[in-house]
Write a protein that holds these residues in place. Structure first.
Motif, PDB file in Angstrom:
ATOM      1  N   ARG A 122       3.302 -21.539  -3.426  1.00 24.04           N
ATOM      2  CA  ARG A 122       3.446 -22.220  -2.129  1.00 24.04           C
ATOM      3  C   ARG A 122       3.135 -21.303  -0.953  1.00 24.04           C
ATOM      4  NH1 ARG A 122       7.876 -26.897  -2.504  1.00 24.04           N
ATOM      5  NH2 ARG A 122       7.416 -27.493  -4.630  1.00 24.04           N
ATOM      6  N   TRP A 123       2.165 -20.429  -1.153  1.00 17.55           N
ATOM      7  CA  TRP A 123       1.654 -19.573  -0.083  1.00 17.55           C
ATOM      8  C   TRP A 123       0.306 -20.130   0.359  1.00 17.55           C
ATOM      9  CZ3 TRP A 123       2.257 -14.730  -3.570  1.00 17.55           C
ATOM     10  CH2 TRP A 123       3.601 -14.407  -3.679  1.00 17.55           C
ATOM     11  N   SER A 124       0.303 -21.358   0.799  1.00 18.14           N
ATOM     12  CA  SER A 124      -0.973 -22.021   1.105  1.00 18.14           C
ATOM     13  C   SER A 124      -1.726 -21.337   2.242  1.00 18.14           C
ATOM     14  CB  SER A 124      -0.740 -23.487   1.442  1.00 18.14           C
ATOM     15  OG  SER A 124       0.163 -23.612   2.522  1.00 18.14           O
ATOM     16  N   ARG A 125      -1.007 -20.805   3.211  1.00 19.09           N
ATOM     17  CA  ARG A 125      -1.688 -20.126   4.319  1.00 19.09           C
ATOM     18  C   ARG A 125      -2.376 -18.850   3.850  1.00 19.09           C
ATOM     19  NH1 ARG A 125       2.044 -20.711   9.676  1.00 19.09           N
ATOM     20  NH2 ARG A 125       2.293 -22.952   9.556  1.00 19.09           N
ATOM     21  N   VAL A 126      -1.740 -18.123   2.959  1.00 15.74           N
ATOM     22  CA  VAL A 126      -2.353 -16.903   2.426  1.00 15.74           C
ATOM     23  C   VAL A 126      -3.584 -17.263   1.609  1.00 15.74           C
ATOM     24  CG1 VAL A 126      -2.003 -14.912   0.920  1.00 15.74           C
ATOM     25  CG2 VAL A 126      -0.161 -15.674   2.420  1.00 15.74           C
ATOM     26  N   GLY A 127      -3.491 -18.322   0.805  1.00 16.05           N
ATOM     27  CA  GLY A 127      -4.632 -18.774   0.022  1.00 16.05           C
ATOM     28  C   GLY A 127      -5.799 -19.198   0.899  1.00 16.05           C
ATOM     29  N   LEU A 128      -5.504 -19.900   1.979  1.00 18.11           N
ATOM     30  CA  LEU A 128      -6.566 -20.301   2.907  1.00 18.11           C
ATOM     31  C   LEU A 128      -7.188 -19.096   3.599  1.00 18.11           C
ATOM     32  CD1 LEU A 128      -5.013 -23.484   4.524  1.00 18.11           C
ATOM     33  CD2 LEU A 128      -7.026 -23.375   3.049  1.00 18.11           C
ATOM     34  N   LEU A 129      -6.375 -18.123   3.953  1.00 18.06           N
ATOM     35  CA  LEU A 129      -6.896 -16.914   4.583  1.00 18.06           C
ATOM     36  C   LEU A 129      -7.793 -16.143   3.620  1.00 18.06           C
ATOM     37  CD1 LEU A 129      -6.869 -15.147   7.117  1.00 18.06           C
ATOM     38  CD2 LEU A 129      -4.903 -13.968   6.159  1.00 18.06           C
ATOM     39  N   ILE A 130      -7.404 -16.041   2.368  1.00 19.41           N
ATOM     40  CA  ILE A 130      -8.226 -15.361   1.372  1.00 19.41           C
ATOM     41  C   ILE A 130      -9.540 -16.108   1.162  1.00 19.41           C
ATOM     42  CG2 ILE A 130      -8.362 -14.795  -1.096  1.00 19.41           C
ATOM     43  CD1 ILE A 130      -5.337 -14.155  -0.911  1.00 19.41           C
ATOM     44  N   ALA A 131      -9.487 -17.427   1.087  1.00 19.48           N
ATOM     45  CA  ALA A 131     -10.708 -18.215   0.923  1.00 19.48           C
ATOM     46  C   ALA A 131     -11.621 -18.069   2.142  1.00 19.48           C
ATOM     47  CB  ALA A 131     -10.360 -19.683   0.691  1.00 19.48           C
ATOM     48  N   PHE A 132     -11.039 -18.019   3.340  1.00 22.36           N
ATOM     49  CA  PHE A 132     -11.853 -17.832   4.540  1.00 22.36           C
ATOM     50  C   PHE A 132     -12.530 -16.471   4.530  1.00 22.36           C
ATOM     51  CE2 PHE A 132     -12.298 -16.042   8.786  1.00 22.36           C
ATOM     52  CZ  PHE A 132     -13.205 -16.945   9.326  1.00 22.36           C
ATOM     53  N   ILE A 133     -11.797 -15.434   4.173  1.00 21.22           N
ATOM     54  CA  ILE A 133     -12.379 -14.088   4.141  1.00 21.22           C
ATOM     55  C   ILE A 133     -13.506 -14.030   3.120  1.00 21.22           C
ATOM     56  CG2 ILE A 133     -11.885 -11.685   3.534  1.00 21.22           C
ATOM     57  CD1 ILE A 133      -9.125 -12.109   4.862  1.00 21.22           C
ATOM     58  N   TYR A 134     -13.323 -14.685   1.983  1.00 23.65           N
ATOM     59  CA  TYR A 134     -14.376 -14.729   0.968  1.00 23.65           C
ATOM     60  C   TYR A 134     -15.617 -15.440   1.505  1.00 23.65           C
ATOM     61  CZ  TYR A 134     -16.799 -15.743  -3.357  1.00 23.65           C
ATOM     62  OH  TYR A 134     -17.753 -15.849  -4.333  1.00 23.65           O
ATOM     63  N   ALA A 135     -15.430 -16.591   2.128  1.00 22.72           N
ATOM     64  CA  ALA A 135     -16.570 -17.329   2.689  1.00 22.72           C
ATOM     65  C   ALA A 135     -17.220 -16.553   3.827  1.00 22.72           C
ATOM     66  CB  ALA A 135     -16.109 -18.701   3.173  1.00 22.72           C
ATOM     67  N   TYR A 136     -16.424 -15.878   4.631  1.00 17.54           N
ATOM     68  CA  TYR A 136     -16.965 -15.069   5.731  1.00 17.54           C
ATOM     69  C   TYR A 136     -17.808 -13.926   5.187  1.00 17.54           C
ATOM     70  CZ  TYR A 136     -17.209 -12.285   9.960  1.00 17.54           C
ATOM     71  OH  TYR A 136     -17.666 -11.565  11.025  1.00 17.54           O
ATOM     72  N   ARG A 137     -17.365 -13.318   4.090  1.00 19.63           N
ATOM     73  CA  ARG A 137     -18.119 -12.218   3.472  1.00 19.63           C
ATOM     74  C   ARG A 137     -19.488 -12.694   3.001  1.00 19.63           C
ATOM     75  NH1 ARG A 137     -18.684 -10.786  -1.866  1.00 19.63           N
ATOM     76  NH2 ARG A 137     -19.425  -8.662  -2.177  1.00 19.63           N
TER      77      ARG A 137
END
Length: 94
Positions: free
Chosen positions: A39-54
């Motif tokens: 239930r760390w959805s914000r952390v998961g979204l941040l990780i996915a954003f960083i991956y897409a940004y990379r």
């Protein structure tokens, strides 16, 4: 709408292919799954954003390596997005 997509700038994004190694996709899948289960959805979204940004960063360097203005705009917008996300994450209201 046709005029918008006939622009040379947008044609680069329409015709470009970025390949992603399978181990990176699997790592992203495992990490985001763990974040959702915990239930760390914000952390998961941040990780996915960083991956897409990379991967966007790699695309921008490949296609716009000589246009330093485009790279600067991409860097600044990404940094603003990440910083504002972290600030919103820290100011979380429960």
């Amino acid at each position: 709408m046709r005029i918008f997509f006939e622009n040379e700038f947008w044609q680069i994004f329409i015709n470009t292919t970025v390949t992603t190694p399978a181990p990176e996709i699997m790592l992203l899948l495992v990490v985001t799954t763990i974040c959702l289960i915990a239930r760390w959805s914000r952390v998961g979204l941040l990780i996915a954003f960083i991956y897409a940004y990379r991967w966007g960063w790699l695309l921008m360097h490949q296609e716009f390596g000589t246009h330093h203005e485009m790279l600067l705009i991409y860097y600044i917008s990404g940094i603003i997005a990440i910083v504002s996300t972290v600030i919103a994450f820290l100011m979380r209201k429960d």
